[in-house]
Design a protein around this motif. Structure first.
Motif, short mmCIF file in Angstrom:
data_model
loop_
_atom_site.label_atom_id
_atom_site.label_comp_id
_atom_site.label_asym_id
_atom_site.label_seq_id
_atom_site.Cartn_x
_atom_site.Cartn_y
_atom_site.Cartn_z
N GLN A 137 2.55 15.69 19.70
CA GLN A 137 3.77 15.12 19.14
C GLN A 137 3.67 15.21 17.62
N GLU A 138 4.79 15.46 16.98
CA GLU A 138 4.80 15.52 15.52
C GLU A 138 5.45 14.27 14.98
N ILE A 139 4.85 13.72 13.93
CA ILE A 139 5.42 12.56 13.25
C ILE A 139 5.45 12.90 11.76
N GLU A 140 6.58 12.68 11.15
CA GLU A 140 6.70 12.88 9.70
C GLU A 140 6.46 11.53 9.04
N LEU A 141 5.49 11.44 8.14
CA LEU A 141 5.28 10.19 7.41
C LEU A 141 6.24 10.20 6.23
N SER A 142 7.26 9.36 6.29
CA SER A 142 8.23 9.40 5.19
C SER A 142 8.25 8.08 4.45
N GLY A 143 8.49 8.18 3.15
CA GLY A 143 8.57 6.98 2.33
C GLY A 143 7.24 6.62 1.71
N ASP A 144 7.30 5.71 0.73
CA ASP A 144 6.05 5.28 0.09
C ASP A 144 5.40 4.20 0.97
N LEU A 145 4.29 3.66 0.48
CA LEU A 145 3.51 2.75 1.32
C LEU A 145 4.25 1.44 1.61
N VAL A 146 5.08 1.01 0.67
CA VAL A 146 5.87 -0.21 0.91
C VAL A 146 6.89 0.04 2.02
N GLU A 147 7.55 1.21 1.96
CA GLU A 147 8.55 1.52 3.01
C GLU A 147 7.88 1.62 4.37
N PRO A 161 -0.36 -3.51 13.61
CA PRO A 161 -0.33 -4.83 14.24
C PRO A 161 0.59 -4.81 15.47
N ALA A 162 0.54 -5.88 16.27
CA ALA A 162 1.33 -5.92 17.51
C ALA A 162 2.83 -5.83 17.24
N SER A 163 3.26 -6.30 16.06
CA SER A 163 4.71 -6.32 15.77
C SER A 163 5.24 -4.95 15.33
N GLN A 164 4.35 -4.06 14.89
CA GLN A 164 4.77 -2.72 14.43
C GLN A 164 3.65 -1.75 14.78
N ARG A 165 3.52 -1.42 16.04
CA ARG A 165 2.36 -0.66 16.52
C ARG A 165 2.11 0.60 15.69
N GLY A 166 0.87 0.73 15.18
CA GLY A 166 0.50 1.93 14.44
C GLY A 166 0.78 1.88 12.95
N ARG A 167 1.39 0.79 12.51
CA ARG A 167 1.76 0.72 11.08
C ARG A 167 0.56 0.79 10.16
N ASP A 168 -0.51 0.06 10.48
CA ASP A 168 -1.67 0.03 9.59
C ASP A 168 -2.27 1.42 9.43
N PHE A 169 -2.34 2.15 10.55
CA PHE A 169 -2.90 3.50 10.50
C PHE A 169 -1.98 4.44 9.71
N ALA A 170 -0.68 4.23 9.85
CA ALA A 170 0.28 5.05 9.09
C ALA A 170 0.13 4.81 7.59
N VAL A 171 -0.08 3.56 7.20
CA VAL A 171 -0.30 3.22 5.78
C VAL A 171 -1.56 3.93 5.28
N MET A 172 -2.60 3.87 6.10
CA MET A 172 -3.87 4.50 5.74
C MET A 172 -3.71 6.02 5.58
N LEU A 173 -3.05 6.64 6.57
CA LEU A 173 -2.88 8.11 6.51
C LEU A 173 -2.04 8.51 5.30
N GLN A 174 -0.95 7.77 5.06
CA GLN A 174 -0.09 8.14 3.93
C GLN A 174 -0.83 7.92 2.60
N SER A 175 -1.66 6.89 2.53
CA SER A 175 -2.39 6.65 1.27
C SER A 175 -3.39 7.79 1.03
N LEU A 176 -4.01 8.32 2.09
CA LEU A 176 -4.92 9.46 1.93
C LEU A 176 -4.15 10.75 1.63
N ASN A 177 -2.98 10.87 2.23
CA ASN A 177 -2.11 12.01 1.93
C ASN A 177 -1.75 12.03 0.44
N ASP A 178 -1.40 10.86 -0.09
CA ASP A 178 -1.06 10.74 -1.53
C ASP A 178 -2.24 11.15 -2.42
#
Length: 410
Positions: free
Chosen positions: A218-228, A134-151
Motif C-alpha cells: 500500500q502507498e501512503i503519502e506523508l503530507s503536511g508538516d509535523l504539526v499537521e 496512539p489509540a485515538s489516531q492509529r499510526g500517528r506517532d510513527f508517521a511523525v517519526m517518519l516525516q521528521s526523518l524525511n525532513d
C-alpha cells in the motif's frame, strides 16, 4: 574500505545489547550514552562500563548533552523509549518544529539536525506498538517519526521481527528501523528499484531475515508538516496504515505484511537451562504454589474498584510451568524476585518448580553468561536489565548485512 571500521554512536545503551551484536562485525563504538532518569544509582551504566570500559561512555541525561560533545559517527543506534511523539506547536524561528520536552525521540532528532556531518546510517529499535499508537489516531506517532526523518534527508526501512521465528530462544517481537541518508549509494539504489523487490528480496532486512511471501504494497503519502500530521493523521481510521514491513523514501511510504521464512536450527527454552547449578532461592516453596496456580490459572470473578464499583473480570490460563520444547515467552522487567506472578517464567526441573536464573535470562537474549553480574547488583536488577534488553542475535544479523552493504556501496 576493506577493513575500515564503521564508527558508531550508541544512545540509550542499557547494558550494551546493540554493542555486543555490532562488534561481531567491523563496527567501532566511538561514543555511548546510558542514563536512567528515575534512579539515583546508575546500575545499567555501571554494567556497561564494567564490560566495555569507561572511555567515550557518557552517563549524563542525553537531553543535556550538547551535540558538539558527541563525536562524528557513521551510524547512530539505539532502542529509544516508546512515548508520545506528537508535536505541540510551530515555532517561528529557524529551529522549525519541536516536540515535547523529555520525549527522547526529539533528542535523536536534535542530534541529526545539529550534526554538520550527519551519520549516513541509523539503526533503531522500539516496541511494535509504535506502529499502532496512539489509540485515538492509529499510526500517528510513527508517521511523525517518519516525516521528521524525511525532513532530515533519510529514507527509512522497517520490519517487525519476532526473534523466535528465526530460531532464537525467545519470542520477543520488536520493530527495527534502518535509516539511509540521501547521500548514500544505498538510498540511490532504493530510488531506482521496485520497492516490493527491496522489501522481500534485496533490502537489508530481507537479506538478514528472509520472508517467504510477496506482498501487495500500500502507498501512503506523508503530507503536511509535523504539526499537521499530529493533528490530522488517520483521524477516522480504526486501524494503523503501517504493516509489519515497509519503507519510506521521499515522503512516500510503501508498506505491507510479510511472513517469515526460516527452516534452520531452533533454540528452545530447554536448551538454555542451567540444570544442576541452580541455588535454592530460585525454587518455589510448596506453601506458595497455590498463589502461583491462582495467578497463572484462568479466572472469571467479580472485582471491586477502590470506589466500590463492581465489575466482571476474566482472563485465560497461562501454560504452567512453561514449555521447554518451545522458545520462551517474552522476558519482562518484573521477571526477578521471589513473589508469585502471572508473567514470570517457571520451569520444571529435577528438583521441582523454579524461576529462571539471571544467566538463563541473559541466554534468552543471547548475551554472554554473567554479562550483568557485578558487585552491588541484585538478581532482581539483573532480571530487570534483561526485560529491557534486546535479542543480541537480531542486532548481529542486521548489523552484518548493513556492514556488507556499506562496505560494497559506500
Amino acid at each position: 574500505m576493506e577493513n575500515k571500521k564503521i564508527k558508531v554512536a550508541e544512545l540509550f545503551a542499557g547494558v550494551g545489547g546493540f554493542r555486543l551484536g555490532l562488534e561481531k562485525s567491523n563496527y567501532e563504538i566511538v561514543w555511548s550514552n546510558q542514563w536512567e532518569p528515575s534512579t539515583k544509582l546508575q546500575h545499567a551504566s555501571k554494567v556497561y562500563e564494567a564490560r566495555f570500559g569507561k572511555e567515550n561512555h557518557s552517563n549524563q541525561d542525553i537531553a543535556t548533552v550538547p551535540t558538539k560533545d558527541i563525536p562524528d559517527h557513521d551510524l547512530l543506534v539505539g532502542g529509544f523509549p516508546c512515548q508520545d511523539y506528537s508535536v505541540a506547536t510551530t515555532l517561528h524561528n529557524s529551529k522549525g518544529l519541536k516536540g515535547k520536552k523529555g520525549v527522547l525521540w526529539w533528542t535523536i532528532h536534535r542530534i541529526l539536525e545539529e550534526k554538520k556531518k550527519k551519520p549516513k546510517y541509523l539503526f533503531l529499535e522500539n516496541v511494535d506498538r509504535l506502529l499502532k499508537s496512539p489509540a485515538s489516531q492509529r499510526g500517528r506517532d510513527f508517521a511523525v517519526m517518519l516525516q521528521s526523518l524525511n525532513d532530515l534527508g533519510y529514507a527509512v526501512e522497517w520490519r517487525v521481527i519476532n526473534a523466535a521465528e528465526y530460531g532464537m530462544p525467545q519470542r520477543r517481537r520488536r520493530v527495527f528501523f534502518i535509516g539511509y541518508h540521501k547521500s548514500t549509494s544505498t538510498c540511490k539504489s532504493i530510488n531506482k528499484i521496485s520497492k516490493e523487490k527491496w522489501l522481500v528480496e534485496d533490502g537489508t532486512m530481507a537479506s538478514a531475515f528472509p520472508v517467504g511471501q510477496t506482498i501487495s504494497l500500500q502507498e501512503i503519502e506523508l503530507s503536511g508538516d509535523l504539526v499537521e500530521i499530529t493533528n490530522e493523521f488517520n483521524k477516522e481510521g480504526k486501524l494503523s496504515p503501517f504493516h509489519n514491513t515497509g519503507i519510506m523514501i521521499n515522503g512516500k511510504v510503501y508498506t505491507g505484511k510479510t511472513i517469515p521464512s526460516y527452516d534452520g536450527p531452533r533454540k528452545v527454552l530447554g536448551d538454555i537451562l542451567q540444570n544442576g547449578e541452580v541455588t535454592n532461592e530460585f525454587f518455589i516453596d510448596k506453601d506458595d504454589l497455590p498463589k502461583w496456580d491462582y495467578l497463572k490459572g484462568s479466572k472469571k470473578e467479580v472485582r471491586k474498584t477502590k470506589d466500590g464499583y463492581e465489575y466482571n473480570y476474566a482472563e485465560g490460563s497461562m501454560i504452567f510451568p512453561d514449555a521447554l520444547d518451545n522458545a520462551s515467552r517474552t522476558i519482562i522487567t518484573g521477571e526477578g524476585g521471589k513473589s508469585a506472578s502471572r508473567f514470570k517464567h517457571v520451569v520444571n526441573s529435577d528438583r521441582g518448580l523454579r524461576r529462571l536464573t539471571p544467566v538463563e535470562l541473559e541466554r534468552l537474549n543471547m548475551f554472554p553468561d554473567n554479562h550483568t553480574e557485578l558487585e552491588g547488583i541484585t538478581d532482581t536488577k539483573r532480571a530487570f536489565f534483561m526485560g529491557n534488553a534486546l535479542v543480541v542475535g537480531v542486532i548481529e544479523k542486521i548489523g552484518e548485512e548493513l556492514y556488507q552493504r556499506i562496505k560494497n556501496n559506500d
